[in-house]
Design a protein around this motif. Sequence first.
Motif, PDB file in Angstrom:
ATOM      1  N   ASP A 107      36.296  25.755   7.683  1.00 57.13           N
ATOM      2  CA  ASP A 107      36.793  27.036   7.186  1.00 57.13           C
ATOM      3  C   ASP A 107      36.294  27.312   5.764  1.00 57.13           C
ATOM      4  OD1 ASP A 107      38.040  27.333   9.602  1.00 57.13           O
ATOM      5  OD2 ASP A 107      40.054  26.861   8.885  1.00 57.13           O
ATOM      6  N   SER A 108      36.082  26.259   4.986  1.00 55.13           N
ATOM      7  CA  SER A 108      35.537  26.417   3.634  1.00 55.13           C
ATOM      8  C   SER A 108      34.111  26.933   3.678  1.00 55.13           C
ATOM      9  CB  SER A 108      35.546  25.069   2.900  1.00 55.13           C
ATOM     10  OG  SER A 108      36.863  24.648   2.656  1.00 55.13           O
ATOM     11  N   VAL A 109      33.305  26.333   4.545  1.00 61.33           N
ATOM     12  CA  VAL A 109      31.906  26.756   4.678  1.00 61.33           C
ATOM     13  C   VAL A 109      31.847  28.217   5.124  1.00 61.33           C
ATOM     14  CG1 VAL A 109      29.799  26.421   6.061  1.00 61.33           C
ATOM     15  CG2 VAL A 109      30.973  24.433   5.063  1.00 61.33           C
ATOM     16  N   VAL A 110      32.685  28.575   6.081  1.00 57.40           N
ATOM     17  CA  VAL A 110      32.715  29.963   6.565  1.00 57.40           C
ATOM     18  C   VAL A 110      33.140  30.903   5.433  1.00 57.40           C
ATOM     19  CG1 VAL A 110      33.870  31.568   8.155  1.00 57.40           C
ATOM     20  CG2 VAL A 110      33.093  29.326   8.985  1.00 57.40           C
ATOM     21  N   ALA A 111      34.154  30.488   4.665  1.00 63.34           N
ATOM     22  CA  ALA A 111      34.663  31.343   3.579  1.00 63.34           C
ATOM     23  C   ALA A 111      33.593  31.594   2.514  1.00 63.34           C
ATOM     24  CB  ALA A 111      35.900  30.708   2.940  1.00 63.34           C
ATOM     25  N   LEU A 112      32.634  30.675   2.391  1.00 64.81           N
ATOM     26  CA  LEU A 112      31.581  30.838   1.382  1.00 64.81           C
ATOM     27  C   LEU A 112      30.292  31.405   1.988  1.00 64.81           C
ATOM     28  CD1 LEU A 112      32.246  27.590  -0.709  1.00 64.81           C
ATOM     29  CD2 LEU A 112      32.856  29.946  -1.299  1.00 64.81           C
ATOM     30  N   GLY A 113      30.396  31.928   3.216  1.00 66.50           N
ATOM     31  CA  GLY A 113      29.263  32.643   3.811  1.00 66.50           C
ATOM     32  C   GLY A 113      28.365  31.810   4.703  1.00 66.50           C
ATOM     33  N   GLY A 114      28.790  30.594   5.041  1.00 69.24           N
ATOM     34  CA  GLY A 114      27.971  29.699   5.852  1.00 69.24           C
ATOM     35  C   GLY A 114      28.246  29.809   7.334  1.00 69.24           C
TER      36      GLY A 114
END
Length: 293
Positions: free
Chosen positions: A107-114
């Motif tokens: 979810d962190s990676v997704v939140a930063l555009g990944g």
Amino acid sequence: LSPNFYHNVCPQALPAIKRVVEAAVHKERRMGASLLRLHFHDCFVNGCDGSLLLDSTSSFETEKNARGNLNSVRGFEVVDQIKAEVDRVCGRPVVSCADILAVAARDSVVALGGPIWKVRLGRRDSTTASRTLADSVLPSASMDLPALINNFKNQGLNKRDLVALSGGHTIGLSQCLIFRNRIYNATNIDPAFAKERRATCPRTGGNTNLAPFDPTPARFDTAYFKNLVKERGLLTSDQALFSGGSTDKLVETYSKNPNVFWVDFGKSMIKMGNIKPLTGKQGQIRVNCRKVN
Ligand code: HEM
Ligand SMILES: [Ca+2]
Ligand SMILES: [Ca+2]
């Protein structure tokens, strides 16, 4: 492990994790990087079993004191927040701390555009931890390519996993004391970049001054690989991936093809998340991620 593990027992669990991660990343973008790193440092030490989260007891010393973790890993308060929220929405502790780390990393990676990937779930939590094992298995910033390849091989990860997962350094920051030697002594470094970094990382003092791994530390993108091609890697272990060795071609590929990096990063995260999980009746579901039940 299965992506649907909590579907019946607590369908609200994953949305709850996502909410807390998004709030934490909104408050401080770096937290996304810190949470991604926690999952990595958990999985490399005895598998993805939440061992990293345990505080010291009379029978073991916390992995938080290991060389690669002490005064460096962060985000434990956010993990506590996630745990409290998940237990609240589920009504009882059914989601492991190890699974919380795996989902929070995604979810962190997704939140930063990944990229997004399907996290396999059902890991259970360890009842022990090992500072000494953490000391011996976590890779260090001074490693050269053969050492890195061997370090990842010991975890069942190949060269492609090494390069893809090192792309995690497209987000987050590092401390001067870790990269000082490289910016003053390396020869495989862009002189302008070395000069730039020396400005905030003097020869003596400033040990905890921070610098980003790439020019976009709050954005999951391919700038990390574009930088390596220009000899602007921050750590020795970063530049080792593009320094005349067998991984140069893959670094170049990732630098030019976000989609290839996206797909490989997701695949390698799933692979890393599968390292030695405790399942079935092994281990436990901790009530408090910092303590054995
Ligand atoms: C390949 C071997 C690796 C080495 C030698 C390494 C080393 C490091 C070091 C030294 C730091 C900075 C620590 C500090 O200054 O306090 C760091 C930060 C970080 N690492 Fe790695 N790392 C590696 C692989 C990975 C992998 C596989 C991931 C995730 C997939 C990852 C994610 C991160 C992130 C996101 C940060 C920034 C954390 C923050 O800003 O709080 N690293 N790493
Ligand atoms: Ca572990
Ligand atoms: Ca970036």
